[in-house]
Write a protein that holds these residues in place. Structure first.
Motif, PDB file in Angstrom:
ATOM      1  N   GLY A  36      53.076  34.777  57.670  1.00  0.00           N
ATOM      2  CA  GLY A  36      54.779  35.424  58.132  1.00  0.00           C
ATOM      3  C   GLY A  36      55.874  35.648  57.183  1.00  0.00           C
ATOM      4  O   GLY A  36      56.677  36.316  56.300  1.00  0.00           O
ATOM      5  N   GLU A  37      55.889  34.072  57.166  1.00  0.00           N
ATOM      6  CA  GLU A  37      56.579  33.963  55.592  1.00  0.00           C
ATOM      7  C   GLU A  37      56.466  34.349  54.208  1.00  0.00           C
ATOM      8  O   GLU A  37      57.465  35.328  53.680  1.00  0.00           O
ATOM      9  CB  GLU A  37      56.511  31.925  55.081  1.00  0.00           C
ATOM     10  CG  GLU A  37      57.556  32.017  54.412  1.00  0.00           C
ATOM     11  CD  GLU A  37      59.190  31.403  54.938  1.00  0.00           C
ATOM     12  OE1 GLU A  37      60.057  31.248  53.899  1.00  0.00           O
ATOM     13  OE2 GLU A  37      59.941  32.372  55.738  1.00  0.00           O
ATOM     14  N   MET A  38      55.200  34.093  54.172  1.00  0.00           N
ATOM     15  CA  MET A  38      55.024  34.202  53.146  1.00  0.00           C
ATOM     16  C   MET A  38      54.639  36.235  52.767  1.00  0.00           C
ATOM     17  O   MET A  38      54.987  37.226  51.484  1.00  0.00           O
ATOM     18  CB  MET A  38      52.819  34.399  53.377  1.00  0.00           C
ATOM     19  CG  MET A  38      52.205  34.536  51.413  1.00  0.00           C
ATOM     20  SD  MET A  38      50.464  34.362  52.228  1.00  0.00           S
ATOM     21  CE  MET A  38      50.200  36.599  53.014  1.00  0.00           C
ATOM     22  N   TYR A  39      54.411  36.876  54.254  1.00  0.00           N
ATOM     23  CA  TYR A  39      54.647  38.045  53.922  1.00  0.00           C
ATOM     24  C   TYR A  39      55.896  38.634  54.082  1.00  0.00           C
ATOM     25  O   TYR A  39      56.836  39.880  52.824  1.00  0.00           O
ATOM     26  CB  TYR A  39      54.389  38.973  54.923  1.00  0.00           C
ATOM     27  CG  TYR A  39      52.746  39.117  55.463  1.00  0.00           C
ATOM     28  CD1 TYR A  39      52.150  40.523  54.306  1.00  0.00           C
ATOM     29  CD2 TYR A  39      52.020  38.816  56.207  1.00  0.00           C
ATOM     30  CE1 TYR A  39      50.539  39.978  53.753  1.00  0.00           C
ATOM     31  CE2 TYR A  39      50.300  38.861  55.847  1.00  0.00           C
ATOM     32  CZ  TYR A  39      49.944  39.014  55.329  1.00  0.00           C
ATOM     33  OH  TYR A  39      48.185  39.263  54.929  1.00  0.00           O
ATOM     34  N   GLU A  55      44.286  33.803  45.137  1.00  0.00           N
ATOM     35  CA  GLU A  55      44.003  35.141  44.937  1.00  0.00           C
ATOM     36  C   GLU A  55      43.689  36.064  45.712  1.00  0.00           C
ATOM     37  O   GLU A  55      43.930  36.953  46.300  1.00  0.00           O
ATOM     38  CB  GLU A  55      43.085  35.242  44.091  1.00  0.00           C
ATOM     39  CG  GLU A  55      42.664  35.158  42.683  1.00  0.00           C
ATOM     40  CD  GLU A  55      44.606  35.595  41.728  1.00  0.00           C
ATOM     41  OE1 GLU A  55      43.988  37.610  42.757  1.00  0.00           O
ATOM     42  OE2 GLU A  55      44.976  35.401  41.434  1.00  0.00           O
ATOM     43  N   PRO A  56      42.915  35.587  47.124  1.00  0.00           N
ATOM     44  CA  PRO A  56      42.778  36.635  48.580  1.00  0.00           C
ATOM     45  C   PRO A  56      43.605  36.556  49.076  1.00  0.00           C
ATOM     46  O   PRO A  56      44.129  37.761  49.801  1.00  0.00           O
ATOM     47  CB  PRO A  56      42.083  36.087  49.348  1.00  0.00           C
ATOM     48  CG  PRO A  56      41.039  34.987  48.079  1.00  0.00           C
ATOM     49  CD  PRO A  56      41.978  34.407  47.255  1.00  0.00           C
ATOM     50  N   LEU A  60      45.753  40.461  50.145  1.00  0.00           N
ATOM     51  CA  LEU A  60      46.094  40.976  51.528  1.00  0.00           C
ATOM     52  C   LEU A  60      47.859  40.899  51.128  1.00  0.00           C
ATOM     53  O   LEU A  60      48.402  41.982  52.098  1.00  0.00           O
ATOM     54  CB  LEU A  60      46.177  39.353  52.169  1.00  0.00           C
ATOM     55  CG  LEU A  60      44.784  39.070  53.221  1.00  0.00           C
ATOM     56  CD1 LEU A  60      45.290  38.418  53.588  1.00  0.00           C
ATOM     57  CD2 LEU A  60      44.431  40.114  53.897  1.00  0.00           C
ATOM     58  N   LEU A  61      48.285  40.697  49.916  1.00  0.00           N
ATOM     59  CA  LEU A  61      49.581  40.795  50.307  1.00  0.00           C
ATOM     60  C   LEU A  61      50.224  41.886  49.727  1.00  0.00           C
ATOM     61  O   LEU A  61      51.039  42.873  49.645  1.00  0.00           O
ATOM     62  CB  LEU A  61      50.740  40.035  49.022  1.00  0.00           C
ATOM     63  CG  LEU A  61      51.569  38.758  49.807  1.00  0.00           C
ATOM     64  CD1 LEU A  61      52.155  38.001  48.224  1.00  0.00           C
ATOM     65  CD2 LEU A  61      52.495  39.307  50.302  1.00  0.00           C
ATOM     66  N   ALA A  62      49.210  42.749  48.637  1.00  0.00           N
ATOM     67  CA  ALA A  62      49.021  43.779  47.533  1.00  0.00           C
ATOM     68  C   ALA A  62      49.163  44.889  48.384  1.00  0.00           C
ATOM     69  O   ALA A  62      49.371  45.978  48.305  1.00  0.00           O
ATOM     70  CB  ALA A  62      48.172  43.967  46.977  1.00  0.00           C
ATOM     71  N   LYS A  63      48.151  45.080  49.510  1.00  0.00           N
ATOM     72  CA  LYS A  63      47.961  45.813  50.657  1.00  0.00           C
ATOM     73  C   LYS A  63      49.176  46.005  52.164  1.00  0.00           C
ATOM     74  O   LYS A  63      48.624  47.409  52.725  1.00  0.00           O
ATOM     75  CB  LYS A  63      46.718  46.351  51.038  1.00  0.00           C
ATOM     76  CG  LYS A  63      46.087  44.960  52.174  1.00  0.00           C
ATOM     77  CD  LYS A  63      44.844  45.640  52.867  1.00  0.00           C
ATOM     78  CE  LYS A  63      44.046  44.346  53.401  1.00  0.00           C
ATOM     79  NZ  LYS A  63      42.646  44.286  53.873  1.00  0.00           N
TER      80      LYS A  63
END
Length: 328
Positions: A36-39, A55-56, A60-63
């Protein structure tokens, strides 16, 4: 259609939590808070993970488009992920308030505080923030400031991550709610009361509702602490064990109620929501006594039907509406 959106957000949270749990060697539920913090921060820099392993997560962040997701989708997706995490490590005080109950409490908050502006609200046992966020998502216009208190740092971090992604301003406190709380009195308290004994006998001495001997009931002390932190005329919405008024220490509680609050409603929740009858609960609505307050002409008592039984639920809502009109 909404389920598709909730499912899509859940997948983002779940995939990130699984990756983070594996890389950092932490539990799924801890990793969910980190996801949650990452997003929210839109970066993986806070993790000490080799670049190729990150990288994976970056993919996820990119989409992910959390700023475009409805707040209720995010809350429900978090709820699904939290339930998955709690199955891995069941913990008696890490149980979430079921969604249907949260929505019904939101309805009650709305009805009892109708017309009130710039409200302040407190959940002294906030957990993952699910109940508080349910209420805020239903009536964000009315509520100006909200507070949550939670002793479990993992649950609190999830509440923090959820609040950020749902764009809710909640002041969160990491502490034992029965220690001194530095929150000004609020207009409304909501709480799924933690049921059991409070181990800190020394701390319990500060309370009127302490046990005469042995450990005090934590849920009694939570009620007293909540009343103390409510403005005169403010409302309190508690999920209580059905045996609250039959327990060994209930005489003190009844006396406390007669001196401090007006009992407005006692609504027994459907048995079907609870695996064990011993754990069944009701919703208790209180109003803190004040110069301008008076008890209801008649306390609202009802056994709620199954939330899935729409005709019975509509009939119950009509009864509640009638009660509100008569009391006004």
């Amino acid at each position: 259609m909404q389920n598709d959106h909730v499912g899509a957000v859940y997948e983002l949270l779940d995939e990130a939590a699984q990756m983070i749990a594996k890389e950092l060697q932490i539990s799924y539920i801890e990793a969910l808070a980190e996801a949650g913090e990452m997003y929210f921060l839109e970066t993986t820099d806070q993790f000490s993970i080799p670049a190729e392993k990150a990288e994976p997560l970056k993919a996820l962040l990119a989409k992910a488009e959390f700023n475009k997701y409805e707040h209720e989708w995010v809350r429900k997706a978090f709820q699904l992920a939290i339930l998955k995490g709690l199955k891995d490590k069941s913990h008696p005080n890490r149980q979430m308030t079921p969604d249907t109950i949260g929505l019904f409490i939101s309805y009650l908050v709305n009805k009892f505080t109708e017309g009130k502006k710039d409200m302040t609200i407190l959940d002294p046992a906030a957990g993952t923030g699910n109940l508080l966020l349910t209420v805020l998502n239903q009536q964000s216009e009315q509520i100006a400031k909200s507070y949550g208190i939670e002793i479990d740092d993992v649950l609190l971090k999830i509440a923090y991550a959820q609040a950020n992604l749902q764009e809710k301003e909640i002041e969160l406190f990491h502490q034992d709610s029965l220690e001194p709380v530095f929150v000004d009195p609020v207009d409304a308290v909501i709480c799924d009361l933690p049921v059991g004994f409070y181990p800190n006998d020394e701390g319990a001495k500060a309370y009127e509702l302490k046990a005469d001997e042995g450990h005090s009931f934590a849920h009694h002390l939570f009620i007293e602490q909540s009343v103390k932190h409510t403005k005169p005329g403010g409302y309190l919405f508690f999920m209580i064990p059905n045996h609250l008024f039959d327990s060994a220490q209930s005489d003190k509680l009844k006396r406390f109620f007669s001196e401090k609050v007006h009992l407005n409603a006692l609504l027994q929740l459907p048995q079907s929501l609870f695996k064990d009858e011993a754990h069944a609960k009701s919703i208790l609505v209180l109003q803190k006594q004040g110069d301008q307050t008076k008890p209801p002409k008649q306390m609202l008592l009802a056994n709620l039907p199954s939330f899935a039984n729409q005709p019975a639920m509509l009939e119950m809502m009509a009864k509640l509406d009638t009660w509100f009109q008569e009391e006004k």
